[in-house]
Each structure stands twice: as C-alpha cells, then as structure tokens.
Design a protein around this motif. Sequence first.
Motif, PDB file in Angstrom:
ATOM      1  N   LEU A  21       0.830  -1.204   0.000  1.00  0.00           N
ATOM      2  CA  LEU A  21       0.000   0.000   0.000  1.00  0.00           C
ATOM      3  C   LEU A  21       0.865   1.256   0.000  1.00  0.00           C
ATOM      4  O   LEU A  21       0.577   2.227  -0.706  1.00  0.00           O
ATOM      5  N   LEU A  22       1.921   1.227   0.813  1.00  0.00           N
ATOM      6  CA  LEU A  22       2.800   2.390   0.875  1.00  0.00           C
ATOM      7  C   LEU A  22       3.566   2.586  -0.432  1.00  0.00           C
ATOM      8  O   LEU A  22       3.850   3.715  -0.837  1.00  0.00           O
ATOM      9  N   LEU A  23       3.908   1.480  -1.095  1.00  0.00           N
ATOM     10  CA  LEU A  23       4.536   1.594  -2.414  1.00  0.00           C
ATOM     11  C   LEU A  23       3.581   2.257  -3.404  1.00  0.00           C
ATOM     12  O   LEU A  23       3.983   3.101  -4.210  1.00  0.00           O
ATOM     13  N   ALA A  24       2.296   1.846  -3.340  1.00  0.00           N
ATOM     14  CA  ALA A  24       1.294   2.444  -4.227  1.00  0.00           C
ATOM     15  C   ALA A  24       1.137   3.933  -3.942  1.00  0.00           C
ATOM     16  O   ALA A  24       1.070   4.760  -4.858  1.00  0.00           O
ATOM     17  N   MET A  25       1.093   4.289  -2.649  1.00  0.00           N
ATOM     18  CA  MET A  25       0.973   5.699  -2.290  1.00  0.00           C
ATOM     19  C   MET A  25       2.230   6.468  -2.701  1.00  0.00           C
ATOM     20  O   MET A  25       2.154   7.608  -3.163  1.00  0.00           O
ATOM     21  N   PHE A  26       3.386   5.816  -2.556  1.00  0.00           N
ATOM     22  CA  PHE A  26       4.648   6.459  -2.919  1.00  0.00           C
ATOM     23  C   PHE A  26       4.668   6.825  -4.399  1.00  0.00           C
ATOM     24  O   PHE A  26       5.036   7.936  -4.775  1.00  0.00           O
ATOM     25  N   VAL A  27       4.245   5.886  -5.242  1.00  0.00           N
ATOM     26  CA  VAL A  27       4.287   6.157  -6.686  1.00  0.00           C
ATOM     27  C   VAL A  27       3.263   7.227  -7.064  1.00  0.00           C
ATOM     28  O   VAL A  27       3.495   8.036  -7.966  1.00  0.00           O
ATOM     29  N   ALA A  28       2.127   7.269  -6.347  1.00  0.00           N
ATOM     30  CA  ALA A  28       1.125   8.300  -6.620  1.00  0.00           C
ATOM     31  C   ALA A  28       1.664   9.683  -6.269  1.00  0.00           C
ATOM     32  O   ALA A  28       1.531  10.640  -7.045  1.00  0.00           O
ATOM     33  N   MET A  29       2.280   9.791  -5.076  1.00  0.00           N
ATOM     34  CA  MET A  29       2.843  11.077  -4.663  1.00  0.00           C
ATOM     35  C   MET A  29       4.032  11.469  -5.537  1.00  0.00           C
ATOM     36  O   MET A  29       4.204  12.631  -5.912  1.00  0.00           O
ATOM     37  N   LEU A  30       4.862  10.481  -5.868  1.00  0.00           N
ATOM     38  CA  LEU A  30       6.063  10.745  -6.656  1.00  0.00           C
ATOM     39  C   LEU A  30       5.715  11.309  -8.025  1.00  0.00           C
ATOM     40  O   LEU A  30       6.400  12.183  -8.549  1.00  0.00           O
ATOM     41  N   SER A  31       4.625  10.809  -8.611  1.00  0.00           N
ATOM     42  CA  SER A  31       4.253  11.253  -9.954  1.00  0.00           C
ATOM     43  C   SER A  31       3.945  12.741  -9.985  1.00  0.00           C
ATOM     44  O   SER A  31       4.110  13.395 -11.018  1.00  0.00           O
ATOM     45  N   SER A  32       3.482  13.278  -8.856  1.00  0.00           N
ATOM     46  CA  SER A  32       3.189  14.709  -8.792  1.00  0.00           C
ATOM     47  C   SER A  32       4.450  15.512  -8.492  1.00  0.00           C
ATOM     48  O   SER A  32       4.724  16.521  -9.143  1.00  0.00           O
ATOM     49  N   THR A  33       5.227  15.046  -7.518  1.00  0.00           N
ATOM     50  CA  THR A  33       6.385  15.834  -7.095  1.00  0.00           C
ATOM     51  C   THR A  33       7.535  15.770  -8.088  1.00  0.00           C
ATOM     52  O   THR A  33       8.299  16.717  -8.219  1.00  0.00           O
ATOM     53  N   VAL A  34       7.672  14.636  -8.813  1.00  0.00           N
ATOM     54  CA  VAL A  34       8.786  14.502  -9.743  1.00  0.00           C
ATOM     55  C   VAL A  34       8.651  15.467 -10.915  1.00  0.00           C
ATOM     56  O   VAL A  34       9.643  15.864 -11.544  1.00  0.00           O
ATOM     57  N   VAL A  35       7.411  15.882 -11.189  1.00  0.00           N
ATOM     58  CA  VAL A  35       7.163  16.790 -12.315  1.00  0.00           C
ATOM     59  C   VAL A  35       7.333  18.255 -11.905  1.00  0.00           C
ATOM     60  O   VAL A  35       7.575  19.119 -12.748  1.00  0.00           O
TER      61      VAL A  35
END
Length: 526
Positions: free
Chosen positions: A25-39
């Motif tokens: 679950l935390l991996l899923a949340m990590f990728v969701a948050m990362l997609s916003s911050t990485v941009v």
Amino acid sequence: MSQSATAEQAGQMSHREVMEALTGLLLAMFVAMLSSTVVTNALPAIVTDLHGSQTGYTWVVVATLLTMTATTPIWGKLADLFSKKGLVQVALVIFSIGSIVAAFAPNMGVLIGARAIQGLGIGGLTALVQVVIASMVSPRERGRYSGYIGAVFATATVSGPLLGGVIVDSALGWRGCFFMVLPIAALAFVVLQKTLHLPVVRRDDVSIDYLGATLIVGGVSVILVWVSLAGTDFAWVSVPTALMLAGGVALIGAALYVEGRVAREPVIPLHLFKDRTIALATTASVMVGVAMFGSTVYLGQYFQLSRGMSPTEAGLMSIAMVGGLVVSSAITGRRITATGLWKRYLVGGSALLVVGLALLATIDAHTALPVVLGYMAVTGLGLGAAMQNLVLAVQNSVEPRDLGAASSVVVFFRSMGGSIGVSALGAVLAHQVASQLGAPGHSTGDIPDLGALPAPIRALYEGAMGDATGHLFLIAVPFAVLALICVLFIKETPLRTHFGPAETAAPEATAEIEELEGLRAEEATA
C-alpha cells in the motif's frame, strides 16, 4: 493470551500482518505522490520544450488534480462494494497507462490529457490506501500507522523534486520523469498481490451512481476551466463568465439533487454531513487544499524562475518543507496512538499552517534563502499535523459501512480545494507577472527561457515572479484561517478501539482490545 491471538479474536490484524500488507500500500501511495512531485521542478523545462504558456503550466497540474478529485468519491464507493485489493491494482494499471502516454507526449495538449489519465489512477490510490488501512486497524491504532504514511509522503515529496531535477538535467530529459515511475508501480502491483489479503464483501444489490458521478465531474470541470481562463481569454465580468458560472452551478445543483434524492448508492452520501465533525472536517479540508496545493505548487517555479536555480537545486529547497511535514506527522501520529487525543494536534497544525503561509507571503526575489527555508519548514510542520488528522477525525465519527465513502469524501474535498487553488492562483500569477512586466510577449503568460533573455529583462522577470509568488501565499492565508476556525469547532471524541459502533462491541472483546491497545501504547511510547 498473546497479542496476536487477542488481535485475531477481536477481528484485528497483528502489527506484523499489518506491516506486511502495508508494504504494498505504501509503495502504491509512494508512486502516486512521486508522480506529482517529480514533475514539479521539471515543469519549466517541459513548458519551454513544448512551447507552452503559464496557463499550460497550470493545467499540467490541474488536469491531474481534477480527475483525481472527481473520481476519488467513486473509488471510495467502489471500495464499499468490491475487492479493495483488486481496485488498488486497477488504479495502478490506469496510472501506468497515463504515465506512458505522458512520456511520449508531442505537445502540451497530449501531455495534459495524459496527466488527466494519471489523475484517474492517483485518485484511486490516494483514496483506497486510506480505506484499506482503516479496514485493517482501529482508529486508536491508526495514529501509529499515520506516521508511516507521513514518512512515505515526505520521502516522495523530497525525492521527487530531487529526482525530477536530476533527470531533467541528464540525457533522459523531462520525459524520463514519467518513465521512472513505471517500475515502482509494477513493484507495488506484485507486492500487493502477495501481501494484502482482505475479505471481499460481495453484494448482490450493487448500484453505482453514474449519473451523480458525471454531474460532479462536469460541475467541477466547468468551474475550474472558468477560473483558469477568466482574466486572460475573456474578462472576469463577461458573457462567457456568466454562462460558465451558471452552467457549473447548475450541474453541481443537479448533482446534489441526484445524490440526496435519486441515487440508491450515492458517491457522496449527503447524510454524512449531518454529523458536525464530518461537516467541519470536510470544510477544513477544502481550505487546507486551497492553501496547500494552491500556493506550494508554485514554489518550484519560484526557485527556478525567480532565483535562477537549476531543477536539481530547486528540488533541494523542498527538503525544508517536507522535513517539517515528516517530523510533525510522525510525532503527532505516535502521540495520538499513545494518548487517544487528537484535537490538540489538529488545532496546533492548523495554527502553524496559518503562521507559515503568512510568513511566506512576505517573500520576494531578494529574500534570503535561509529565511525562505525557515518559513517553508514552519508551513510543513503545520501541514503534517493537520492533513492526516482531518481524515482520522472523520473515520472515527462514521459508521463502518460508510468508511470508504467518508474517507474518500475528505480526500475529495481537499483535492477539490487544491484544484481550485492551483487554477485560480495560477491565473493570478500569470496576470501579476504580465502586469508588472508590461512588455510584449508576456501578456499571454508565456514562460520565457531565462538563459536566452537579456540581463535587464531577465532581472525584471525574476523580480516580477518573486513578488507574484509572495502574493499567492498572501491570498492563501485567509483559507488557512477558515480551516483553523472549522477545526476549533470540531468536538473531540475518544478514538474507537474497535471497528464498529461502541454499543455493538461485546464486553469481552472490548476488554481484550483495550488490553491489546494498552500493550501497543506502551510499545509506541518506548
């Protein structure tokens, strides 16, 4: 009796079982948050490469927030009807498709469309992770795991801008920002398949409110399009403004009617708002969303276009705010689990958010960087204590059958506030910069390549961008004040130590759970 046995008899998972399931679950949340911050720090380079404008910059962010906002309550309702694990995996697949399209986008239009697809998946991930955690642990215990969520949020927020900056400055270019999230999403999918085992509640009377969902999406979309275009493509007081406002309000009014009178399984159950805590917490979430998303999303642009930093350097600056966020999130989560008291942390966080935004409202192109970073840290401390605890307050007040819908409603309103904030403040930013420059070529909100500008024009642009950014935070302050007022009027109720209403818990089970909670509270304070 052992802790695991007690947990099993009480219908709860042991700490080890929860942590194993939490990994995916935390991996899923990590990728969701990362997609916003990485941009975030890649956006100036993206917009320059694809020949976009300030409006395009804003909509690369808003497109994701819009679809995430509009679909969050739908995902929450689906979680009350279908397999939660399957839904999280579906959300990961949708997110990955959007990422692939974004990576190959030839122009701003395709990129914005791809970001909208990403938002569909992110809406599912952010809502469903909260719902699944709520179904695994009691509200009292949830504070303990909120610390892990805060840590993941912080890691994604810190590493995202840094990774984005490094990737943009490398041979991969900005397109690598969208490729890099794909392996993490695939890993999350596999880990969830192996570790998350929840009972699937199957119902024969499933009814999904497609009409209500469509009206909600339509109403929010029309208003956001109006906010982003008014003042640039047409005047604030004009026929297009009147038509779009009337259309948006009419669609939202129709959605409220459908949700309250027609839908058998409404995506936003209006009866939830009869509870004072839920009504106040969701209102506060809107205000926090406006203040948080609407102002902080432009900090990366401030550091690059006003302070002349590279994307990597701008990413390093974000550590100050995220450091404050992770510290307050972790500390308040553990204290809530240990004491069962939560309102004091919610009030303190909201007050710090007001102070932090007010301080950031004073920055310009010449403010000393250590001062800016200090202001960002204060804002982060407030956000860490406020955001997650608003969700906790609602989850503790709702019946178990409405847990998915209630959790997603809070996230929905916070995201809606963020969408409106990003769109409105982006329009304000473009207008202010253009009016301060008063130069041809900037009236449309074009984002220039600073390296190609003559030194005097560059200095003028950097000064205008710095002043406009401070003004955005000033606009955000009243919204944070409203959030604080709402929080002050929330009535604190003891956190439940079981999953159902207090009157339904058998005395024996209650005693055992209380014994288990005592043991875990001792662990948390050790």
